[in-house]
Structure formats: C-alpha cells, structure tokens
Design a protein around this motif. Sequence first.
Motif, PDB file in Angstrom:
ATOM      1  N   VAL A  40     -45.827 -38.848 -46.729  1.00 24.42           N
ATOM      2  CA  VAL A  40     -46.804 -38.171 -47.597  1.00 24.42           C
ATOM      3  C   VAL A  40     -48.048 -37.694 -46.842  1.00 24.42           C
ATOM      4  CG1 VAL A  40     -46.061 -39.265 -49.737  1.00 24.42           C
ATOM      5  CG2 VAL A  40     -47.735 -40.422 -48.308  1.00 24.42           C
ATOM      6  N   GLU A  41     -48.344 -38.297 -45.688  1.00 24.79           N
ATOM      7  CA  GLU A  41     -49.540 -37.870 -44.944  1.00 24.79           C
ATOM      8  C   GLU A  41     -49.315 -36.459 -44.408  1.00 24.79           C
ATOM      9  OE1 GLU A  41     -52.257 -39.640 -44.694  1.00 24.79           O
ATOM     10  OE2 GLU A  41     -51.495 -41.591 -45.373  1.00 24.79           O
ATOM     11  N   VAL A  42     -50.373 -35.670 -44.465  1.00 23.39           N
ATOM     12  CA  VAL A  42     -50.268 -34.270 -44.039  1.00 23.39           C
ATOM     13  C   VAL A  42     -49.853 -34.165 -42.573  1.00 23.39           C
ATOM     14  CG1 VAL A  42     -51.604 -32.126 -43.731  1.00 23.39           C
ATOM     15  CG2 VAL A  42     -52.002 -33.576 -45.735  1.00 23.39           C
ATOM     16  N   ALA A  43     -50.393 -35.051 -41.731  1.00 21.29           N
ATOM     17  CA  ALA A  43     -50.138 -34.959 -40.289  1.00 21.29           C
ATOM     18  C   ALA A  43     -48.688 -35.274 -39.910  1.00 21.29           C
ATOM     19  CB  ALA A  43     -51.082 -35.910 -39.547  1.00 21.29           C
ATOM     20  N   THR A  44     -47.967 -35.976 -40.747  1.00 24.94           N
ATOM     21  CA  THR A  44     -46.630 -36.441 -40.350  1.00 24.94           C
ATOM     22  C   THR A  44     -45.491 -35.917 -41.232  1.00 24.94           C
ATOM     23  OG1 THR A  44     -47.066 -38.413 -41.675  1.00 24.94           O
ATOM     24  CG2 THR A  44     -47.420 -38.602 -39.297  1.00 24.94           C
ATOM     25  N   ARG A  45     -45.812 -35.481 -42.425  1.00 25.07           N
ATOM     26  CA  ARG A  45     -44.728 -35.207 -43.379  1.00 25.07           C
ATOM     27  C   ARG A  45     -43.819 -34.049 -42.956  1.00 25.07           C
ATOM     28  NH1 ARG A  45     -48.615 -33.240 -48.278  1.00 25.07           N
ATOM     29  NH2 ARG A  45     -48.895 -31.109 -47.534  1.00 25.07           N
ATOM     30  N   ASP A  46     -44.364 -33.057 -42.197  1.00 25.12           N
ATOM     31  CA  ASP A  46     -43.510 -31.940 -41.783  1.00 25.12           C
ATOM     32  C   ASP A  46     -42.442 -32.409 -40.792  1.00 25.12           C
ATOM     33  OD1 ASP A  46     -44.845 -30.312 -43.440  1.00 25.12           O
ATOM     34  OD2 ASP A  46     -46.047 -29.301 -41.892  1.00 25.12           O
ATOM     35  N   ASP A  47     -42.845 -33.292 -39.870  1.00 25.77           N
ATOM     36  CA  ASP A  47     -41.860 -33.847 -38.925  1.00 25.77           C
ATOM     37  C   ASP A  47     -40.784 -34.615 -39.672  1.00 25.77           C
ATOM     38  OD1 ASP A  47     -42.865 -32.851 -36.623  1.00 25.77           O
ATOM     39  OD2 ASP A  47     -43.899 -34.692 -35.977  1.00 25.77           O
ATOM     40  N   MET A  48     -41.206 -35.376 -40.644  1.00 25.70           N
ATOM     41  CA  MET A  48     -40.234 -36.158 -41.433  1.00 25.70           C
ATOM     42  C   MET A  48     -39.250 -35.214 -42.121  1.00 25.70           C
ATOM     43  SD  MET A  48     -40.769 -39.356 -41.105  1.00 25.70           S
ATOM     44  CE  MET A  48     -41.360 -39.160 -39.441  1.00 25.70           C
TER      45      MET A  48
END
Length: 491
Positions: free
Chosen positions: A398-406
């Motif tokens: 859910v965090e903006v910094a990590t969610r795209d990688d997920m």
Amino acid sequence: MRTSTDYLASLDDDRRVIVDGKPVEHVASDPAFAPIASTIGDLLDLAADPANGMQVHDEATDRAVNRLFLAPRNADDLQSWRDAAQIWADHTHGWVGRSPDHVGAFVAAFSSHPEAFATERGLADNVLAFHRRIVENDLHVSYAIIPPQVSRATTAHAWEGDFIQVGVKEEREDGIVVSGAQMLATGGAVADEILVSCIKPLKAEDADFAVSFTVPVGAEGLTLYCRRPYAPGVTSEYDYPLSSRFDETDALLVFHDVFIPWENVFVYKDVAGLRKQFFETAAHVLGNFQAQIRFATKLKFLAGIARKVAAVNDVDKFPGVIEKLGELASLVSIVESGVNSAQFTATTDAQGFLRPGAQALYGAMGLQAEIHPRVIGILRDLVGGGVLQVPSSVHELVEVATRDDMERYVSSPGISSIDRVKLFKLAWDAIGSEFAGRHQQYELFYSGAPFVVKGYAFRNFDYDGPLASVEEFLASYGVTELAAITEEVTA
Ligand SMILES: Cc1cc2nc3c(=O)[nH]c(=O)nc-3n(C[C@H](O)[C@H](O)[C@H](O)COP(=O)(O)OP(=O)(O)OC[C@H]3O[C@@H](n4cnc5c(N)ncnc54)[C@H](O)[C@@H]3O)c2cc1C
C-alpha cells in the motif's frame, strides 16, 4: 441460548492465566486471547440462531438447546449431530480443535452411560448434573487428561516429589483438595470449566491420582501457564490470517490446594474407573468423531489452498502437479470416508445410544500421523519459494514508494499483487508459521501419541475374520503334496 455477549462477559472472572511471568488482566480483551475468545463467541452465536439448524428440543427443560450437547439416539440424530458439528468446523475451517463440541461430546456420552461411574458419593449423579449444566448454560469446557511429561517409564506414584501429577491431597466432608499439575488444556484460558482426568493408564499405586473432576477456570489456587501465544506477534490479519484468529493457546495447569466440591467429582481414586469413563461409555468415539469431522474440514481447506496456488502459478496443467493434487484428494478422501463409514456403521449400545463405528473411526485416526504431515508436505512442495517471495507485511503493498514494484514483480496472470500475496501468506500460515508448527504437533498428538492411536485401531479392528481366512487357506494345502513332489524328484 447463550450468546457471544454473555460468554465474553463471563470470562471476566478471577482466572489466573500467566504469560511472560505475569497474570493476564482480562483474557477477553488481551491481544493473546481476544481473537480465540471472539471465535468461540461466534460459534455460540451460530448455535443460538435457530436458522442454522443446530438446535434440538430438550425434554428436560422443554426448550431448544445445542444439538451437539446431547448424545445421538438414532440415525437421524447422528446425521443432525454431524451436520451441527460441520457448521462449527466450517466456521473455523477446521483450525480450532477444541471448540465446545469436543469436550461437550465426551460429557454428553458420559451422561448417556451413568452406569460406567460409581454410585458411592453420588459420582454417577454428579456426571448427570454436570452434563445438564453444559446443556442448559452452553458451557465451553476444555480438558486436561494427560499427566505432565516427567517420566513416561513410570507413573505418578514413582515420581520424585509429592503431587507432581494432580492428585487428591485431602478428603473433606464437602469435597476434595487437589494439588499438582496436568499437562495441557488447549483453549483452557478462554473456557468456562476444565475437565481434569487421566486417560493414560495408571497403576494400582496411583489411586491418589485416579480422579476425574471439573473445575471452573477461575477457581482459587488454579494457575494456567500458557505457552507463547502467537496472535499478539502478528503484524496484521492480512499477513497472518490463521494465527490472528484461531490461536487456541495451550496451557499447563497447576493446582495449589484447589478445593473441588463433591458434586464436581466423577471418578474418585479409581484406576479402572478412569478407563471406564472414556471407553465403556461412548465418550471416546463420539469425541473423536467430532475431531475427525473437524480434521477432514481442515484437510479440505489445505487441499483448497494447494489447488488455488497451483492454478495461480499456472502449474496445474503439468502431469506431475496433477498427480500431487490427486494424491492430496486421496488423502482427504480417506479421512472423509472414515467419518462417513463411522456414521453408517454406527451401532446402538445397551443404553439406546448410537455409537459411531469404532473400526472405521480409529482406522482413519490411526493414519493421521502419516496423513497430516504428507498433506502439509505436498502443499509445501506446490508453493515452492512463493511463500517467501512476499513482502514483509501488507505495508509494501500500500505504500506509494513500494506498491508499484509489488504490482509489477509479485503478481500472476489474472490476479492482482494484493490477492496473490494474500494467498501465499495464507499458505505460509498453514505450513510455516509458528502457528502452523503448533498445528503439526497438534494433529500428531491431540488424541494421543501415534503409537497410542494405532493401538486404538488395532483393538477395534476385527482380526478374527482375517485370521480365520488365513487359517482356512493354510489348511487347504499341506506336506502331502510336497512329499509326492519330493518322491517324484528322487525317483
Ligand atoms: C498442540 C497440542 C495440544 C494438546 N491439547 C491437549 C488438550 O487440550 N488436552 C489434553 O489433555 N491434552 C492435550 N495435549 C496433550 C496430548 O494429549 C499429548 O501430547 C499426547 O497424549 C501424547 O502425550 P505426550 O505428549 O506426553 O507424549 P509421550 O506420550 O511422552 O510421547 C512422546 C514420544 O515418546 C514415545 N513414547 C512414549 N511412551 C511410549 C511407549 N510406552 N511406547 C512407545 N513409545 C512411547 C511416543 O511415541 C512419542 O514419540 C495436546 C498436545 C499438543 C501437542
């Protein structure tokens, strides 16, 4: 009937439950126990709702009561009993072993065979009265029926130190005073009462320890030492969906001069009486019939996880994977077939109660120590490293910094990253978390060590037929033919 509100409020008593060296202030709101208390409350609410069909008319009180607390008398009763047990097992997907129907079944069966209890001191009547208390108040009773592990080569009388296993320290006019410990009460911290007894065989010299009684969890002098609870350590329900709901907790019971009034005593200084209560009544078969309904439900759930994981990873077209899913299906079916067979081979006993068929029941149980680890093994095999290719917690999703990688790297065709991780975290909580490890131990031991359970299978298998068949075959040939052949060869 009793609801979750009444049940949760009743937990606010003087119970002494120790975690990290300190008493828990209020189990119903403590992070270690609140989840399982809430789950037990859900079960009571399900039973209290007539729409779920778990109720039956009770002649003694002329009102509806929980079907599971009355022993079945005929085939319809047994079917409705099984249906009711299934409703509770489905609610937890088989992850709660000591739901109130487990010990409830034991006591229902005790009460259907009062003749298995002694009449002196009114012990048989005490069993009947205890049963009525459970039926009329929907009590959640846990049990502790195994001596603490000290030495298994000897029994309590031979152990160094007085009253290591719980036993009778003093007999009074109005009751007994007990001291000592009993091994493990699963769910004891959130139960109303605990049935304390001993199912392991004792010797004549162990008479002081040959007792069976019930004790309120809040009784003065009783302490519950819990193993480390798993629920408080989890980061979220999403990360640990099973640990966060179904951690029953297990507790060692320690009695320091606990007073037990006579009306709560069922077996008194009677080594043979201990065995009679479990095996001459239908208690052991009915209690374990419930346990196998629960176990089959859990195995199906594990099979469901395996099936979904195989589909998500797109491996379910490979013949080797189909073979594994097929083996899983076979293992689950063996247990379910054992339950079916126990139901359909049930026989009416001398008191007019229908007992699930022991050969079928114990036959399936005898393989539990092999079936459960194998099912877990297949699931482990199918998930591969997917259960570790997950973020540390829901935050990365859910965090903006990590969610795209997920979303980009932890997903599969047709399933979002959030749903894929959710599935694999569920799989991990079923096979790899501390909760899962405890479950592995539970399924191996809850009904006795594997050699004990295989002993039940041995004793309840009708070996006479197979032996007669072998004898008949052996008798159909002999040395005369051999002598004729030998003569031919030497001539
Ligand atoms: C998670 C969990 C929850 C439980 N919940 C409850 C509960 O709610 N209520 C309750 O009363 N109990 C409960 N138990 C206890 C359970 O009933 C016991 O674990 C079981 O009866 C086996 O006893 P034990 O653990 O002392 O093992 P042991 O009997 O000490 O066995 C340990 C090992 O020694 C071997 N062994 C011991 N004696 C012999 C022998 N004579 N011959 C050959 N091998 C032998 C066994 O095969 C096994 O490998 C629970 C146990 C677990 C693990």
